[in-house]
Motif scaffolding. Structure first.
Motif, short mmCIF file in Angstrom:
data_model
loop_
_atom_site.label_atom_id
_atom_site.label_comp_id
_atom_site.label_asym_id
_atom_site.label_seq_id
_atom_site.Cartn_x
_atom_site.Cartn_y
_atom_site.Cartn_z
N PRO A 1 6.12 0.99 11.49
CA PRO A 1 4.94 1.85 11.74
C PRO A 1 4.36 2.46 10.46
CG PRO A 1 6.68 2.35 13.31
CD PRO A 1 7.27 1.42 12.29
N TYR A 2 5.22 2.85 9.53
CA TYR A 2 4.74 3.40 8.26
C TYR A 2 4.00 2.33 7.46
CZ TYR A 2 4.71 5.77 3.75
OH TYR A 2 4.32 6.34 2.57
N ASN A 3 4.52 1.11 7.46
CA ASN A 3 3.86 0.03 6.73
C ASN A 3 2.50 -0.31 7.35
OD1 ASN A 3 6.05 -0.03 5.07
ND2 ASN A 3 6.87 -1.95 5.84
N ILE A 4 2.42 -0.27 8.67
CA ILE A 4 1.14 -0.50 9.34
C ILE A 4 0.17 0.62 8.99
CG2 ILE A 4 -0.01 -0.56 11.60
CD1 ILE A 4 2.54 -2.02 12.64
N PHE A 5 0.66 1.85 8.99
CA PHE A 5 -0.17 2.99 8.61
C PHE A 5 -0.74 2.80 7.20
CE2 PHE A 5 -0.21 6.88 6.06
CZ PHE A 5 -1.26 7.55 6.66
N LEU A 6 0.11 2.42 6.24
CA LEU A 6 -0.35 2.23 4.87
C LEU A 6 -1.40 1.13 4.77
CD1 LEU A 6 2.95 2.58 2.80
CD2 LEU A 6 1.03 4.18 2.89
N THR A 7 -1.18 0.05 5.49
CA THR A 7 -2.14 -1.06 5.46
C THR A 7 -3.49 -0.63 6.02
OG1 THR A 7 -0.33 -2.65 5.66
CG2 THR A 7 -2.54 -3.44 6.19
N ILE A 8 -3.48 0.07 7.13
CA ILE A 8 -4.73 0.57 7.71
C ILE A 8 -5.40 1.54 6.76
CG2 ILE A 8 -5.72 1.96 9.58
CD1 ILE A 8 -3.59 0.68 11.43
N ALA A 9 -4.61 2.40 6.12
CA ALA A 9 -5.17 3.36 5.16
C ALA A 9 -5.84 2.65 4.00
CB ALA A 9 -4.08 4.30 4.67
N VAL A 10 -5.20 1.59 3.49
CA VAL A 10 -5.82 0.83 2.40
C VAL A 10 -7.14 0.23 2.88
CG1 VAL A 10 -5.60 -1.25 0.98
CG2 VAL A 10 -3.69 0.35 1.12
N TRP A 11 -7.16 -0.33 4.06
CA TRP A 11 -8.38 -0.93 4.59
C TRP A 11 -9.49 0.10 4.74
CZ3 TRP A 11 -9.53 -5.93 6.95
CH2 TRP A 11 -8.63 -6.91 6.56
N ARG A 12 -9.16 1.25 5.29
CA ARG A 12 -10.18 2.30 5.48
C ARG A 12 -10.74 2.77 4.15
NH1 ARG A 12 -9.64 6.33 10.09
NH2 ARG A 12 -9.06 5.05 11.84
N THR A 13 -9.85 2.97 3.19
CA THR A 13 -10.28 3.46 1.88
C THR A 13 -11.07 2.39 1.14
OG1 THR A 13 -8.28 4.82 1.82
CG2 THR A 13 -9.45 4.51 -0.27
N ALA A 14 -10.62 1.14 1.24
CA ALA A 14 -11.31 0.05 0.56
C ALA A 14 -12.70 -0.18 1.16
CB ALA A 14 -10.48 -1.23 0.65
N GLU A 15 -12.83 -0.02 2.46
CA GLU A 15 -14.15 -0.17 3.08
C GLU A 15 -15.13 0.88 2.55
OE1 GLU A 15 -13.26 -0.04 7.25
OE2 GLU A 15 -13.04 -2.22 7.37
N LYS A 16 -14.63 2.08 2.32
CA LYS A 16 -15.48 3.14 1.75
C LYS A 16 -15.85 2.83 0.31
CE LYS A 16 -14.24 7.19 4.47
NZ LYS A 16 -13.72 8.56 4.42
N ALA A 17 -14.87 2.30 -0.44
CA ALA A 17 -15.09 2.04 -1.87
C ALA A 17 -16.02 0.85 -2.06
CB ALA A 17 -13.76 1.81 -2.57
N GLY A 18 -15.82 -0.20 -1.28
CA GLY A 18 -16.63 -1.40 -1.42
C GLY A 18 -16.35 -2.15 -2.70
N GLY A 19 -16.87 -3.35 -2.79
CA GLY A 19 -16.73 -4.16 -3.99
C GLY A 19 -15.63 -5.20 -3.88
N PHE A 20 -15.65 -6.10 -4.83
CA PHE A 20 -14.71 -7.22 -4.83
C PHE A 20 -13.27 -6.76 -5.01
CE2 PHE A 20 -12.47 -10.70 -7.07
CZ PHE A 20 -12.54 -11.65 -6.06
N ARG A 21 -13.07 -5.80 -5.89
CA ARG A 21 -11.71 -5.28 -6.13
C ARG A 21 -11.13 -4.66 -4.85
NH1 ARG A 21 -9.62 -0.46 -8.89
NH2 ARG A 21 -7.71 -1.07 -9.93
N ALA A 22 -11.94 -3.93 -4.12
CA ALA A 22 -11.50 -3.34 -2.86
C ALA A 22 -11.15 -4.42 -1.84
CB ALA A 22 -12.58 -2.41 -2.31
N GLN A 23 -11.93 -5.50 -1.83
CA GLN A 23 -11.64 -6.61 -0.92
C GLN A 23 -10.31 -7.27 -1.28
OE1 GLN A 23 -15.09 -9.12 -1.16
NE2 GLN A 23 -16.18 -7.97 0.42
N LEU A 24 -10.03 -7.39 -2.58
CA LEU A 24 -8.74 -7.94 -3.00
C LEU A 24 -7.59 -7.06 -2.57
CD1 LEU A 24 -9.43 -9.29 -6.62
CD2 LEU A 24 -9.00 -10.61 -4.53
N MET A 25 -7.79 -5.75 -2.62
CA MET A 25 -6.75 -4.82 -2.17
C MET A 25 -6.55 -4.91 -0.67
SD MET A 25 -7.21 -1.49 -4.57
CE MET A 25 -6.82 -1.55 -6.31
N MET A 26 -7.60 -5.14 0.07
CA MET A 26 -7.48 -5.33 1.51
C MET A 26 -6.66 -6.59 1.80
SD MET A 26 -11.36 -4.33 2.65
CE MET A 26 -11.17 -4.50 4.41
#
Length: 108
Positions: free
Chosen positions: A70-95
């Motif tokens: 559950p913690y790992n799923i939480f972190l993955t979702i958090a990265v996706w949410r933050t990366a969507e806000k940040a935008g850009g190719f680097r954020a997509q790579l992090m997703m």
């Protein structure tokens, strides 16, 4: 009587800032997920193996092993949410990296 200061990002808590996509993406991805999340996953697996070696009940071994999911799923979702806000190719790579990391930690 002084009223309390309004909550800032530093005061809203670890989980809340990450869930809202307010944590810095680099910190969230590199430190929180890859470093700390991986260490917790390895520790969880190692402890589960030790418990298995001690012939403790299988339900306990599996609980310890999968407690991190559950913690790992939480972190993955958090990265996706933050990366969507940040935008850009680097954020997509992090997703993409976070999705691959979640798969790797779930399989291991």
């Amino acid at each position: 009587m002084d009223s309390p200061a309004p909550a800032t990002n530093e005061n809203t808590g670890f989980f809340r800032t990450r869930w809202r996509g307010e944590a810095p993406l680099d910190r969230l991805f590199w430190r929180d997920m890859l470093l700390v999340g991986t260490i917790l996953s390895i520790a969880s697996s190692a402890l589960a193996l030790i418990l298995l070696g001690l012939k403790l009940p299988l339900w306990l071994v599996l609980t310890v092993h999968f407690l991190r999911v559950p913690y790992n799923i939480f972190l993955t979702i958090a990265v996706w949410r933050t990366a969507e806000k940040a935008g850009g190719f680097r954020a997509q790579l992090m997703m993409l990296g976070s999705a691959l990391w979640l798969i790797a930690t779930a399989v291991a």
